[in-house]
Design an enzyme around this catalytic site. Structure first.
Site, PDB file in Angstrom:
ATOM      1  N   ARG A  68       9.284  14.233  -7.879  1.00 45.54           N
ATOM      2  CA  ARG A  68       9.076  14.708  -9.236  1.00 45.54           C
ATOM      3  C   ARG A  68       7.949  15.727  -9.309  1.00 45.54           C
ATOM      4  O   ARG A  68       8.010  16.694 -10.052  1.00 45.54           O
ATOM      5  CB  ARG A  68       8.755  13.530 -10.179  1.00 45.54           C
ATOM      6  CG  ARG A  68       9.857  12.507 -10.260  1.00 45.54           C
ATOM      7  CD  ARG A  68      11.151  13.080 -10.799  1.00 45.54           C
ATOM      8  NE  ARG A  68      11.054  13.472 -12.196  1.00 45.54           N
ATOM      9  CZ  ARG A  68      11.391  12.694 -13.205  1.00 45.54           C
ATOM     10  NH1 ARG A  68      11.882  11.504 -12.975  1.00 45.54           N
ATOM     11  NH2 ARG A  68      11.255  13.109 -14.434  1.00 45.54           N
TER      12      ARG A  68
ATOM     13  N   ASP B 116      29.299  28.007   6.070  1.00 43.92           N
ATOM     14  CA  ASP B 116      30.007  26.977   6.832  1.00 43.92           C
ATOM     15  C   ASP B 116      29.434  26.679   8.209  1.00 43.92           C
ATOM     16  O   ASP B 116      29.083  25.554   8.495  1.00 43.92           O
ATOM     17  CB  ASP B 116      31.495  27.320   6.998  1.00 43.92           C
ATOM     18  CG  ASP B 116      32.365  26.357   6.225  1.00 43.92           C
ATOM     19  OD1 ASP B 116      31.788  25.502   5.534  1.00 43.92           O
ATOM     20  OD2 ASP B 116      33.584  26.443   6.312  1.00 43.92           O
TER      21      ASP B 116
ATOM     22  N   SER C 234      28.961  26.454  -0.689  1.00 40.42           N
ATOM     23  CA  SER C 234      29.525  27.798  -0.745  1.00 40.42           C
ATOM     24  C   SER C 234      29.437  28.394  -2.146  1.00 40.42           C
ATOM     25  O   SER C 234      29.115  29.568  -2.297  1.00 40.42           O
ATOM     26  CB  SER C 234      30.981  27.778  -0.287  1.00 40.42           C
ATOM     27  OG  SER C 234      31.055  27.313   1.032  1.00 40.42           O
TER      28      SER C 234
ATOM     29  N   VAL D 218      29.976  19.454  -1.497  1.00 41.36           N
ATOM     30  CA  VAL D 218      28.836  19.230  -2.367  1.00 41.36           C
ATOM     31  C   VAL D 218      28.522  20.496  -3.174  1.00 41.36           C
ATOM     32  O   VAL D 218      27.845  20.455  -4.201  1.00 41.36           O
ATOM     33  CB  VAL D 218      27.621  18.711  -1.563  1.00 41.36           C
ATOM     34  CG1 VAL D 218      26.866  19.833  -0.895  1.00 41.36           C
ATOM     35  CG2 VAL D 218      26.691  17.878  -2.420  1.00 41.36           C
TER      36      VAL D 218
END
Lengths: 86, 303
Positions: free
Chosen positions: B244, B178, B161, B158
């Site tokens: 929001r 990680d 890192s 996603v």
């Protein structure tokens, strides 16, 4: 979710190359795959994670997979750990 | 929970071994409490926890010194016979012959420190609390942004890192990539660090493994940090509604502690590092009592 215990079988320690292949194999599946050594658990798709487990020859590992393709993922990873080829 | 061996306590606090025991590695401490056995030396043993480390300071020593040798021995014997893990003397107090003979009789080690009792006990309890804390390892990234420990969670690939790398580049610090080892050191505090073997390494797809400490220097890394805030990264889901205004308080459970959190949808082209950075500043501002969304509602309805 499917789980299986496996003993890692490789004359040498699971060094960088072998881990890299394992990560690539795991990354081809959509399921989440986890490797556990004792109390420590790592994501099988993460290189540093698997390396941090410090896997050696004859280490007992638990593989867990969860997702749409969990059965194939588990077979593939367990098969590789029993007889790594690269 | 992994118990702490007496030998690691001896090493950590640089204790002097007065009465030796075969192997200090074999004595394991499972509780973070420490007892000053004043009441026990006076003969009261109800509610006594024999698995705790016993510490003798000025008061206990002065009390024992007043007693006759036979009486002293009986009282010390009663304490040692409960099977305590060890006895520690503070302020360089000299071990009486009766204490040494009882320690030998029950093969319980006696240790000594030069520190004052209060300082030593608080240091020891703090150390035991950290070492004995419930722990778990999480798949994520831990960074320190403007003094806040931010844990970034999300699926593989996603962009955790990459975000961490850019955050480091912007002058903040990396603690773990990680795998984050988390310890619950108190009812409100979570402490995160990296497993030693992969400390300060980062993996970037397409490049490989990078050593952040070597590349960006010691000011770009940190050994450990409290986890103050959690950011969940997830792939943008068209069907899901995202926050929001910032009025709802979301939280993520880690080892039983509810940590304030937000969920950030990821889409190509979104600069995640700047979002993480601004989320950290916003979190600081909220904890200091100012909420921009609330200020906006106040402005809308009160003027």
């Amino acid at each position: 979710m499917v789980t299986k215990n496996v003993t890692f079988n490789c004359e040498e320690a699971l060094h960088m190359k072998a881990v890299a292949v394992l990560i690539q194999k795991a990354s081809t599946f959509r399921s989440s795959i986890w490797l556990a050594k004792g109390e420590r658990r790592a994501n099988a798709k993460s290189l540093l994670g698997v390396m941090s487990l410090g896997i050696e020859n004859k280490t007992e590992l638990t593989v867990t997979a969860e997702g749409n393709d969990e059965a194939e993922a588990l077979d593939s990873i367990v098969g590789y750990l029993e007889k790594p080829e690269f | 929970m992994a118990p702490v061996s007496l030998s690691s306590i001896v090493k950590e606090f640089d204790l002097e071994v007065v009465v030796e025991f075969d192997n200090l590695d074999d004595i394991l401490i499972n509780v973070a409490d420490v007892t000053r056995p004043g009441l026990q030396l006076a003969g009261y043993f109800d509610h006594f926890g024999p698995d705790r480390i016993q510490v003798l300071g000025n008061m206990e020593t002065a009390f024992l010194e007043r007693l006759e040798s036979r009486d002293k021995e009986l009282r010390i014997d009663a304490l040692f016979s409960k099977g305590i893990p060890c006895l520690i003397l503070t302020r360089h107090h000299v071990a009486f012959p009766e204490l040494i003979s009882c320690a030998r009789k029950y093969s319980i080690p006696v240790l000594r420190t030069g520190e004052t009792t209060a300082t030593f006990v608080s240091g020891l309890v703090k150390y035991l609390n950290v070492e004995l804390a419930p722990r778990s390892s999480l798949h994520g990234v831990l960074v320190e942004v403007y003094g806040e420990g931010i844990l970034i969670l999300g699926e593989s690939g996603v962009g955790k890192s990459e975000t961490a790398l850019e955050i480091v580049k912007r002058g903040h610090r990396l603690i773990a990539d990680d795998v984050v080892e988390v310890r619950r050191v108190s009812d409100t505090t979570l402490l995160g660090r990296a497993p030693e073997i992969i400390r300060h390494l980062i993996e970037i797809r397409g490049i490989g493994i990078l050593d952040v400490k070597e590349l960006y220097g010691v000011s770009s890394v940190k050994m450990q940090e409290n986890i103050n805030f959690v950011i969940n990264l997830e792939l943008w889901d068209e069907k899901k509604t995202y926050e929001r205004l910032g009025l709802n308080e979301e939280s993520t459970d880690i080892l039983g502690i509810e940590v304030p959190s937000i969920t950030i949808p990821v889409r190509p082209g979104r600069n995640l590092a700047i979002i993480v950075e601004v989320a950290a500043i916003n979190f600081r501002q909220k904890s200091m009592g100012y909420n921009a969304a609330k200020a906006l509602t106040d402005r809308l309805f009160w003027t």
